[in-house]
Design a protein around this motif. Sequence first.
Motif: not given
Length: 124
Positions: A13-24
């Motif tokens: 929902q708006a105002g929330g958070s997420l963390r994206l990860s990218c592994t090489a």
Amino acid sequence: QVQLVESGGGSVQAGGSLRLSCTASKYTRSPNCMGWFRQAAGQEREGVAIICAGTREIRYADSVKGRFTISQDNDKNTVYLQMNLLKPEDTRMYYCAAELWGRTWFRADGWNYWGQGTQVTVSS
């Protein structure tokens, strides 16, 4: 051939958070820079953030400054994008990029390697 695998997308929902990860993986030398881009259907892929290990350069698109943070864990060959105070307009497919050769970091055509993307959906 560098391989990039993203994870961490989802719905929030708006105002929330997420963390994206990218592994090489599968690279002979560490990429000079890694970045995050995003793209909506029918629109161009736009630069969100960049981090360069050698120069310690970090940059953000104006639209995400103060809300998103890019970081890197060299031991895990992983780049993160912490996204806070998410807005519905942040809804995009998010892509990880590696090895910048172009002069302009936020142009997608200046990067050599891309991940498959992870969807971020922010509801109001």
